[in-house]
Design an enzyme around this catalytic site. Structure first.
Site, PDB file in Angstrom:
ATOM      1  N   ARG A  24      11.377  96.364  18.257  1.00 44.85           N
ATOM      2  CA  ARG A  24      10.419  96.819  19.254  1.00 44.85           C
ATOM      3  C   ARG A  24       9.760  96.821  18.991  1.00 44.85           C
ATOM      4  O   ARG A  24       8.864  95.823  20.475  1.00 44.85           O
ATOM      5  CB  ARG A  24      10.656  97.945  20.079  1.00 44.85           C
ATOM      6  CG  ARG A  24      12.209  98.564  20.472  1.00 44.85           C
ATOM      7  CD  ARG A  24      12.419 100.410  20.919  1.00 44.85           C
ATOM      8  NE  ARG A  24      12.710 100.975  19.496  1.00 44.85           N
ATOM      9  CZ  ARG A  24      12.541 102.412  19.116  1.00 44.85           C
ATOM     10  NH1 ARG A  24      12.593 102.644  19.900  1.00 44.85           N
ATOM     11  NH2 ARG A  24      12.410 102.300  18.172  1.00 44.85           N
ATOM     12  N   ASN A  42      15.890 101.097  22.565  1.00 48.68           N
ATOM     13  CA  ASN A  42      16.849 100.968  22.549  1.00 48.68           C
ATOM     14  C   ASN A  42      17.512 101.661  22.924  1.00 48.68           C
ATOM     15  O   ASN A  42      17.692 102.493  24.283  1.00 48.68           O
ATOM     16  CB  ASN A  42      16.254 101.883  20.583  1.00 48.68           C
ATOM     17  CG  ASN A  42      16.299 100.740  19.623  1.00 48.68           C
ATOM     18  OD1 ASN A  42      15.674  99.698  20.002  1.00 48.68           O
ATOM     19  ND2 ASN A  42      15.373 101.249  18.323  1.00 48.68           N
TER      20      ASN A  42
END
Length: 99
Positions: A24, A42
């Site tokens: 990320r 996520n």
């Protein structure tokens, strides 16, 4: 004013070893470098999902990164893109990590 063509929006989901590998953070970094907006997060099933918006050429660069590169210790098995459409204006002011 850049003439980069129409603005595009696309949803994505990345499958593989993409959690616990700073995916990320790297995605946010890459998006800011390329100049697209949107988000990344996520999922509970071990994938990474999100949305990218921006000029078509920049969105394509980000799609390529999400399909082939990713973070250094990630392993991308496949990336699904969906809901690709032309938009009249960006719906986000930046690219962010969602939790």
């Amino acid at each position: 004013m850049s003439t980069a063509g129409p603005l595009k929006s696309v949803d994505y989901e990345v499958f593989g070893k993409v959690q616990g590998v700073c995916f990320r953070m790297y995605t946010e970094d890459e998006a800011r470098k390329i100049g697209v907006v949107g988000w990344v997060k996520n999922t509970s099933k071990g994938t990474v999902t999100g949305q990218v918006q921006g000029p078509e050429d920049k969105v394509n660069s980000m799609k390529s990164w999400l399909s082939k590169i990713g973070s250094p210790s990630s392993r991308i098995d496949r990336t699904n893109f969906s809901n690709e459409k032309t938009i009249s204006k960006l719906e986000y002011s930046n690219f962010s990590i969602r939790y």
